[in-house]
Scaffold this motif. Structure first.
Motif, PDB file in Angstrom:
ATOM      1  N   LEU A 164       1.233   8.787   1.238  1.00 59.48           N
ATOM      2  CA  LEU A 164       1.162   8.847   2.038  1.00 59.48           C
ATOM      3  C   LEU A 164       1.647  10.180   3.163  1.00 59.48           C
ATOM      4  O   LEU A 164       0.629  10.065   4.432  1.00 59.48           O
ATOM      5  CB  LEU A 164       2.246   8.002   2.494  1.00 59.48           C
ATOM      6  N   ARG A 165       2.009  10.622   2.312  1.00 58.73           N
ATOM      7  CA  ARG A 165       2.776  12.625   2.368  1.00 58.73           C
ATOM      8  C   ARG A 165       1.263  12.709   3.080  1.00 58.73           C
ATOM      9  O   ARG A 165       1.124  13.221   3.903  1.00 58.73           O
ATOM     10  CB  ARG A 165       3.133  13.367   1.846  1.00 58.73           C
ATOM     11  N   GLN A 166      -0.106  12.956   1.512  1.00 57.16           N
ATOM     12  CA  GLN A 166      -1.137  13.770   1.460  1.00 57.16           C
ATOM     13  C   GLN A 166      -1.995  12.754   3.553  1.00 57.16           C
ATOM     14  O   GLN A 166      -2.509  13.283   4.253  1.00 57.16           O
ATOM     15  CB  GLN A 166      -2.131  12.942   0.640  1.00 57.16           C
ATOM     16  N   ARG A 167      -1.885  11.873   3.306  1.00 53.10           N
ATOM     17  CA  ARG A 167      -2.567  10.829   4.483  1.00 53.10           C
ATOM     18  C   ARG A 167      -2.939  11.507   5.904  1.00 53.10           C
ATOM     19  O   ARG A 167      -2.979  11.851   6.727  1.00 53.10           O
ATOM     20  CB  ARG A 167      -3.145   9.181   4.286  1.00 53.10           C
ATOM     21  N   THR A 168      -1.174  11.668   6.053  1.00 52.22           N
ATOM     22  CA  THR A 168      -0.762  12.255   7.138  1.00 52.22           C
ATOM     23  C   THR A 168      -1.618  12.816   7.376  1.00 52.22           C
ATOM     24  O   THR A 168      -1.419  13.685   8.632  1.00 52.22           O
ATOM     25  CB  THR A 168       0.999  12.164   7.108  1.00 52.22           C
ATOM     26  N   LEU A 169      -1.235  14.248   6.512  1.00 54.42           N
ATOM     27  CA  LEU A 169      -2.012  15.983   6.698  1.00 54.42           C
ATOM     28  C   LEU A 169      -2.875  15.493   7.456  1.00 54.42           C
ATOM     29  O   LEU A 169      -4.044  16.231   8.677  1.00 54.42           O
ATOM     30  CB  LEU A 169      -1.476  15.820   5.803  1.00 54.42           C
ATOM     31  N   ASP A 170      -3.748  14.628   6.529  1.00 56.74           N
ATOM     32  CA  ASP A 170      -5.229  14.658   6.657  1.00 56.74           C
ATOM     33  C   ASP A 170      -5.335  14.351   7.925  1.00 56.74           C
ATOM     34  O   ASP A 170      -6.214  13.950   8.663  1.00 56.74           O
ATOM     35  CB  ASP A 170      -6.064  13.459   5.301  1.00 56.74           C
ATOM     36  N   LEU A 171      -4.437  13.039   8.487  1.00 58.51           N
ATOM     37  CA  LEU A 171      -4.877  12.668   9.954  1.00 58.51           C
ATOM     38  C   LEU A 171      -4.340  13.832  10.933  1.00 58.51           C
ATOM     39  O   LEU A 171      -5.477  13.325  11.994  1.00 58.51           O
ATOM     40  CB  LEU A 171      -3.733  11.085  10.244  1.00 58.51           C
ATOM     41  N   ALA A 172      -3.333  14.563  10.492  1.00 59.25           N
ATOM     42  CA  ALA A 172      -3.929  15.035  11.915  1.00 59.25           C
ATOM     43  C   ALA A 172      -5.049  16.112  11.877  1.00 59.25           C
ATOM     44  O   ALA A 172      -5.441  16.123  13.354  1.00 59.25           O
ATOM     45  CB  ALA A 172      -1.861  15.903  11.214  1.00 59.25           C
ATOM     46  N   ALA A 173      -4.936  16.281  10.644  1.00 58.91           N
ATOM     47  CA  ALA A 173      -5.962  17.711  10.621  1.00 58.91           C
ATOM     48  C   ALA A 173      -8.135  17.017  11.696  1.00 58.91           C
ATOM     49  O   ALA A 173      -7.848  17.451  12.163  1.00 58.91           O
ATOM     50  CB  ALA A 173      -6.620  17.890   9.134  1.00 58.91           C
ATOM     51  N   ALA A 174      -7.415  15.079  11.358  1.00 61.52           N
ATOM     52  CA  ALA A 174      -8.924  14.461  12.254  1.00 61.52           C
ATOM     53  C   ALA A 174      -8.377  14.416  13.582  1.00 61.52           C
ATOM     54  O   ALA A 174      -9.419  14.764  14.043  1.00 61.52           O
ATOM     55  CB  ALA A 174      -8.687  12.771  10.779  1.00 61.52           C
ATOM     56  N   LEU A 175      -7.158  13.871  13.453  1.00 60.60           N
ATOM     57  CA  LEU A 175      -7.022  14.747  15.215  1.00 60.60           C
ATOM     58  C   LEU A 175      -7.716  15.507  15.510  1.00 60.60           C
ATOM     59  O   LEU A 175      -8.147  15.561  16.497  1.00 60.60           O
ATOM     60  CB  LEU A 175      -5.630  13.679  15.525  1.00 60.60           C
ATOM     61  N   ASP A 235       0.554  -1.003  -0.041  1.00 59.15           N
ATOM     62  CA  ASP A 235      -0.334  -0.185  -0.042  1.00 59.15           C
ATOM     63  C   ASP A 235       0.898   0.854   0.148  1.00 59.15           C
ATOM     64  O   ASP A 235       0.930   2.367   0.171  1.00 59.15           O
ATOM     65  CB  ASP A 235      -0.785  -0.298   1.591  1.00 59.15           C
ATOM     66  N   HIS A 236       1.631   0.863  -0.787  1.00 57.68           N
ATOM     67  CA  HIS A 236       3.416   1.993  -0.172  1.00 57.68           C
ATOM     68  C   HIS A 236       2.744   3.579  -1.601  1.00 57.68           C
ATOM     69  O   HIS A 236       4.138   2.363  -2.324  1.00 57.68           O
ATOM     70  CB  HIS A 236       5.079   1.440   0.210  1.00 57.68           C
ATOM     71  N   ASP A 237       2.262   4.582  -0.948  1.00 62.94           N
ATOM     72  CA  ASP A 237       2.090   5.080  -1.924  1.00 62.94           C
ATOM     73  C   ASP A 237       3.166   6.639  -1.524  1.00 62.94           C
ATOM     74  O   ASP A 237       2.079   7.485  -0.878  1.00 62.94           O
ATOM     75  CB  ASP A 237       0.913   5.606  -2.795  1.00 62.94           C
ATOM     76  N   PRO A 238       3.964   6.927  -2.433  1.00 63.71           N
ATOM     77  CA  PRO A 238       4.845   8.463  -1.627  1.00 63.71           C
ATOM     78  C   PRO A 238       3.779   9.983  -1.453  1.00 63.71           C
ATOM     79  O   PRO A 238       3.713  10.108  -0.398  1.00 63.71           O
ATOM     80  CB  PRO A 238       6.149   8.655  -1.922  1.00 63.71           C
ATOM     81  N   ALA A 239       3.423  10.076  -2.392  1.00 63.61           N
ATOM     82  CA  ALA A 239       2.266  11.490  -2.179  1.00 63.61           C
ATOM     83  C   ALA A 239       1.226  10.845  -1.536  1.00 63.61           C
ATOM     84  O   ALA A 239       0.916  11.226  -0.517  1.00 63.61           O
ATOM     85  CB  ALA A 239       2.033  11.159  -3.712  1.00 63.61           C
TER      86      ALA A 239
END
Ligand code: TYM
Length: 341
Positions: free
Chosen positions: A65-76, A59-63
Motif C-alpha cells: 500500500l505504501r509503495q502503491r501510494t507513492l507510485d500513484l502520486a508519480a503516475a498522477l 488485498d491489504h498488504d501494508p508495504a
C-alpha cells in the motif's frame, strides 16, 4: 455558503483515485485526462485516496500500500497533474476526511448505502464477511468532496451514483443543520466514460480483472500494448460501426481511438468504416502507444525520486488542510458539538 474557491473566483474541483493497483486506460481516459484539463481554469484538489484502498481486506498488504501510494502520486504527476497549480495530497495525511465521514455517518442512511451499485457488486455473495468500511466507502467519498466545497468532480461513469449520493447527503445536512456544504456535480468525459475490458468488452476495464490481457496499464511497454489490442475481442459481422449493445468490443475500440486522438466517436467510426478489424486494432494500438509515451516516461522518472514526491505530497497536504479544517469546524459547530475550551 462559503465556497473555498470564492476568493479566486474559480470553480473548485475535487477528485480522488485509489492506490489499489496500477493505473489503466480506463482511469486515464475516464477521469485523469479530465483532471488535467480542468486545471486550466479551476482550482483543483486531487487526492490519492489510501483510506478507500484499505476497504478491500483481501488485498491489504501494508508495504505494498505504501509503495502503491507513492507510485500513484508519480503516475498522477506523470499524467499532467501540476503541483504548482493544483493541490495533490494523500487522503490519510488530512485527518479531517475521516472525521467528517463520521459526522456524515450520522446523516447517511443504511438504505441508501445498501443500494449503491458498487457495494452490491463488490459484496455479492459474501455479505456477512465484507468490511463495514466497504459499506461506508461512499460516505468517506462524500466527505472528500464536500470538505473542499467542490462543485465539479471529474470521474468515470462508474462513480456517478457516488457523486449523486454526496449531493444528497450534503443537501440533507444543510437542510437539518444550516448551509455548510456546496453541492457537487459529476463531470464525465464526452467519450470513454466507461472503458471496457479488451477481452470481455461487456465488463468495465478494472484493476481487479481476472486477467491482465484485457487491461492496458499506462506503464505497459509499447509491445505489450500492441499485443493486448491485437488480441482484443470483437465480433463476427466484420463491420466497423458504433453499437454499444450489439458490438461492445468494436465500439470500445472506437471510443479509445476517439479519446486518444481528440476526435468524436462518430468521426473515428467514419474514418474506419472501410477498415477490417485488424487495421482498426492496429490504428488504436498506435494511437494509444503515442498517447502513453510521454506519460510513461514522466511517471517512471518521477517514481524514481521519492524525496521529491514526498515533498510535493507534504506541501499538498498542508494546502488541503487549509481548506478542509475550517469546513470541518463549521460542520462540527452546526451539529452542536461543543467547541473545546
Ligand atoms: P477508482 O480509484 O476506482 O478510479 C479512479 C477513476 O477512474 C475511473 N475509472 C474508469 N473510467 C472509465 N472507464 C473505466 N473502466 C474506469 N475504471 C475506473 C473512476 O470512475 C474514477 O473516476 N471511489 C473512487 C475514488 C474516490 C473519489 C473520491 C472520486 C474517492 N473519493 C472523491 C471522486 C471524488 C474510485 O474508486 O475510483
Amino acid at each position: 455558503m462559503t465556497d473555498g474557491a470564492a476568493s479566486t473566483g474559480r470553480a473548485r474541483v475535487f477528485s480522488g483515485m485509489q492506490p489499489s493497483g496500477a493505473v489503466h486506460l480506463g482511469n486515464l481516459l475516464g477521469a485523469l485526462t479530465g483532471w488535467v484539463t480542468l486545471q486550466e481554469d479551476a482550482d483543483c484538489v486531487y487526492s490519492v485516496v489510501d483510506l478507500h484502498a484499505i476497504t478491500a481486506p483481501d488485498d491489504h498488504d501494508p508495504a505494498l500500500l505504501r509503495q502503491r501510494t507513492l507510485d500513484l502520486a508519480a503516475a498522477l504527476l506523470g499524467v499532467g497533474v501540476d503541483p504548482a497549480r493544483s493541490t495533490l495530497f494523500v487522503q490519510s495525511h488530512v485527518r479531517e476526511h475521516a472525521e467528517l465521514a463520521w459526522l456524515f455517518n450520522c446523516v447517511a442512511t443504511f438504505g441508501e448505502l445498501g443500494r449503491m451499485p458498487q457495494f452490491k457488486d463488490k459484496s455479492a455473495g459474501r455479505d456477512a464477511s465484507v468490511s463495514v468500511g466497504l459499506f461506508d466507502y461512499p460516505v468517506l467519498q462524500t466527505a472528500d468532496i464536500l470538505l473542499y466545497h467542490a462543485t465539479k468532480v471529474p470521474v468515470g461513469e462508474d462513480q456517478r451514483h457516488h457523486i449523486e449520493l454526496a449531493r444528497d447527503i450534503g443537501q440533507r445536512f444543510n437542510h437539518r443543520f444550516g448551509e455548510v456544504f456546496t453541492l457537487p456535480t459529476a463531470i464525465l468525459p464526452p467519450v470513454a466514460a466507461r472503458v471496457m475490458d479488451l477481452q470481455e468488452p461487456t465488463r468495465k476495464m478494472s484493476k481487479s480483472a481476472s486477467s491482465e490481457k484485457g487491461v492496458v496499464f499506462i506503464l505497459d511497454e509499447p509491445d505489450a500494448v500492441a499485443a493486448k489490442f491485437r488480441s482484443a475481442v470483437t465480433d463476427s459481422d466484420g463491420e466497423v460501426r458504433v453499437d454499444r449493445a450489439a458490438k461492445p468490443g468494436v465500439t470500445n475500440l472506437l471510443e479509445i481511438l476517439a479519446a486518444t486522438t481528440s476526435r468524436t466517436v462518430e468521426q473515428a467510426a467514419d474514418e474506419h468504416a472501410a477498415s477490417g478489424y485488424g487495421a482498426l486494432k492496429t490504428a488504436v494500438a498506435e494511437a494509444v502507444i503515442a498517447f502513453l509515451a510521454p506519460i510513461r516516461a514522466r511517471s517512471l522518472e518521477l517514481a524514481a525520486d521519492q524525496a521529491e514526491l514526498e515533498r510535493i505530497l507534504a506541501d499538498g497536504a498542508a494546502r488541503a488542510r487549509e481548506i478542509a479544517a475550517p469546513t470541518l469546524e463549521r460542520a462540527r459547530l452546526a451539529m452542536g458539538l461543543l467547541p473545546p475550551a
